[in-house]
Design an enzyme around this catalytic site. Structure first.
Site, PDB file in Angstrom:
ATOM      1  N   CYS A 198       6.630  -6.213  -6.562  1.00 23.42           N
ATOM      2  CA  CYS A 198       6.561  -7.123  -5.296  1.00 23.42           C
ATOM      3  C   CYS A 198       5.408  -7.023  -4.653  1.00 23.42           C
ATOM      4  CB  CYS A 198       7.665  -7.076  -4.357  1.00 23.42           C
ATOM      5  SG  CYS A 198       9.345  -7.317  -5.153  1.00 23.42           S
ATOM      6  N   ARG A 244      15.777  -9.118  -9.573  1.00 24.95           N
ATOM      7  CA  ARG A 244      15.306  -7.958  -9.984  1.00 24.95           C
ATOM      8  C   ARG A 244      16.264  -6.992  -9.370  1.00 24.95           C
ATOM      9  NH1 ARG A 244      10.777  -6.549  -7.286  1.00 24.95           N
ATOM     10  NH2 ARG A 244      11.138  -4.776  -8.359  1.00 24.95           N
ATOM     11  N   LEU A 247       0.273  10.427  -5.026  1.00 24.22           N
ATOM     12  CA  LEU A 247       0.830  11.706  -4.981  1.00 24.22           C
ATOM     13  C   LEU A 247       1.787  12.138  -6.220  1.00 24.22           C
ATOM     14  CD1 LEU A 247       2.572  10.704  -1.399  1.00 24.22           C
ATOM     15  CD2 LEU A 247       0.239  11.733  -2.099  1.00 24.22           C
ATOM     16  N   ARG A 301       1.473   0.349  -3.197  1.00 26.89           N
ATOM     17  CA  ARG A 301       2.199   1.521  -3.331  1.00 26.89           C
ATOM     18  C   ARG A 301       1.472   2.403  -4.387  1.00 26.89           C
ATOM     19  NH1 ARG A 301       8.214  -1.303  -3.728  1.00 26.89           N
ATOM     20  NH2 ARG A 301       6.891  -2.894  -5.264  1.00 26.89           N
ATOM     21  N   LYS A 327      20.715  -0.163  -7.934  1.00 34.78           N
ATOM     22  CA  LYS A 327      19.576  -0.197  -9.008  1.00 34.78           C
ATOM     23  C   LYS A 327      18.314   0.749  -8.722  1.00 34.78           C
ATOM     24  CE  LYS A 327      15.952  -2.661  -7.417  1.00 34.78           C
ATOM     25  NZ  LYS A 327      14.649  -2.357  -7.541  1.00 34.78           N
ATOM     26  N   ASN A 328      18.061   1.298  -7.568  1.00 32.67           N
ATOM     27  CA  ASN A 328      17.359   2.229  -7.203  1.00 32.67           C
ATOM     28  C   ASN A 328      18.134   3.567  -7.654  1.00 32.67           C
ATOM     29  OD1 ASN A 328      15.358   0.335  -6.291  1.00 32.67           O
ATOM     30  ND2 ASN A 328      15.810   0.615  -4.308  1.00 32.67           N
ATOM     31  N   ASP A 363      14.164  -2.046   3.269  1.00 30.38           N
ATOM     32  CA  ASP A 363      14.566  -3.095   2.015  1.00 30.38           C
ATOM     33  C   ASP A 363      15.501  -3.851   2.936  1.00 30.38           C
ATOM     34  OD1 ASP A 363      13.083  -2.363   0.184  1.00 30.38           O
ATOM     35  OD2 ASP A 363      14.705  -1.252  -1.108  1.00 30.38           O
TER      36      ASP A 363
END
Length: 435
Positions: A119, A404, A128, A124, A22-23, A312
């Site tokens: 989440c 998700r 930046l 987060r 997914k990432n 994770d």
């Protein structure tokens, strides 16, 4: 909201095919905004965040098609974008929506993106991302929960990320490929998803050096073209099933995974007594054989940026630690609010002491089924693993979190022997129901 109902105590045995990451898929989908040509992406997992990103791109008037149901590939064509905006209503559950910011401003000169959701694991911020885009010449305003960026054309520059950020590296990399001149990005994230994104961009005509190292150099080009690309396997899903085999004293063969991306996870689990071996298949692919028949022993853990142990995987390791002999010290260094699953495991009988972002887990503890609530994506996975070894029945609420990021996890677990079923409101549970 759907729930999982798990009856624990069964060994998991069989073969599990690991899905695409997914990432890796999300930044690849956002990168399709950089060209008017079609971009075909393969090995896409069918998870909620991917569906949300597809809806977002369609909202922007991109053509988003999939030849498969459920979709495992997408053809995305951003020939024109009439809505260069990521509205809150679409992206409130998904932080990766911010990945459209860089491509939109780079190609179209304008972007309006809602501050991201996701989440409840802590702040987060995207400061930046904003600092880097401003260094590349964008004018940015943040107002009423939206980031608005404008630029006639981005200009190459040197930017050092004050803190390692995966999405920040991805966002600015996709912006820099169309910027005028050379961009040098320093203190970049090293996660495998970064070179995977760079590989797609290179197929589209981008000029990139150093992806996967702390310093990435990009020579901007006038335009990019279409390409085909298969995203890498999901290392977190693979890690989760490694723990599933270990914690249930099972025997699983994981296929379509990439062992080279799992070094820290494999090393840590081996130190806990788990037998993990790499297997090679006739087609040249690699897999992992995981046997959990031996005694599990405690080990200390500190989460770190890649190539360290992934944050994770922290909740999954905590579930394992409850069944290991001895005391495990777990320290979370990436997010400041990622121990919410511990209190739910304590309700199941785990011996866990929490002190800020550290946990002391004493095992082995006999877990017993209880109603628990998932607080975030990876916490959900940790609770599922705990439920697999708990006596009696565990019911997990808010499993939309796990949807998700995990593709049909209950079906994959059921196929290797787990007693797990999805319960939808108003429906009788049925272990054979399609999801």
């Amino acid at each position: 909201m759907d729930q999982f109902k798990i009856s624990g105590g069964r060994k998991l045995e069989g073969t599990v095919r690991i899905s695409g990451a997914k990432n890796a898929a999300l930044p690849a989908m956002a990168a399709a905004l950089l060209t008017a040509d079609p971009v075909r992406l393969e090995n896409i997992p069918h998870v909620r965040d991917i569906i949300t990103m597809a809806k977002l791109l369609a909202h922007m008037r991109c053509r988003v098609e999939s030849p498969d149901i459920p979709p495992s590939s997408f053809v995305i064509q951003a020939q024109t974008v009439s809505h260069a905006e990521a509205p809150y209503e679409l992206v409130k559950t998904m932080r990766a929506s911010v990945l459209t910011l860089g491509p939109l401003v780079a190609r179209f000169g304008y972007a309006r993106v809602s501050l991201p959701g996701g989440c409840a694991i802590g702040a987060r911020p995207i400061d930046l991302h904003i600092q880097a885009l401003e260094k590349l010449g964008a004018t940015i305003h943040v107002d009423h929960g939206y980031v608005e960026a404008r630029a006639k054309r981005l200009r190459g520059a040197t930017f050092r990320f004050p803190k390692i950020t995966v999405t920040g590296t991805e966002n600015i990399l996709t912006a820099a490929v169309l910027a005028q001149g050379e961009t040098i990005l320093e203190n970049c994230a090293l996660e495998p998803e970064i070179p995977d994104l760079a590989a797609l961009l290179a197929k589209m005509g981008a000029k990139i050096e150093g992806a996967g190292t702390p310093t990435i150099r990009v020579e901007g080009v006038e335009q990019l073209h279409g390409a085909e690309h298969a995203v890498i396997p999901d290392r977190i899903e693979a890690g989760t099933f490694i723990v599933a085999a270990a914690i249930t004293r099972g025997n699983l063969l994981l296929t379509h995974c990439e062992p080279r991306h799992l070094g820290a996870i494999i090393d840590k689990l081996k130190s806990c007594g788990v037998d993990i071996r790499c297997e090679h298949f006739s087609d040249g692919a690699a897999g992992l054989r995981v046997r959990g028949s031996g005694k599990l022993v405690a080990a200390d853990l500190t989460t770190e940026e890649y190539p360290g142990f992934a944050t994770d995987m922290q909740a999954q390791f905590m579930a394992l630690a409850t069944q290991a002999d001895g005391v495990s010290h777990i320290r979370e260094t990436i997010f400041e609010n990622r121990m919410l699953h511990a209190s739910e495991m304590i309700r199941m009988g785990a011996n866990i002491l929490i002190d800020g972002n550290s946990a002391i887990v004493t095992g082995p503890s006999p877990l017993s089924g209880a109603p628990v609530t998932a607080s975030d994506l990876r916490a959900s996975a940790g609770l599922v693993l705990a439920g697999l070894v708990a006596s009696n029945t565990t019911t997990i609420d808010r499993v939309y979190h796990i949807d998700r990021g995990y593709e049909r996890i209950e079906e994959k677990l059921r196929a290797v022997g787990a007693c797990i079923e999805r319960i939808s409101p108003g429906l009788e549970p049925n272990a054979g129901d399609e999801v």
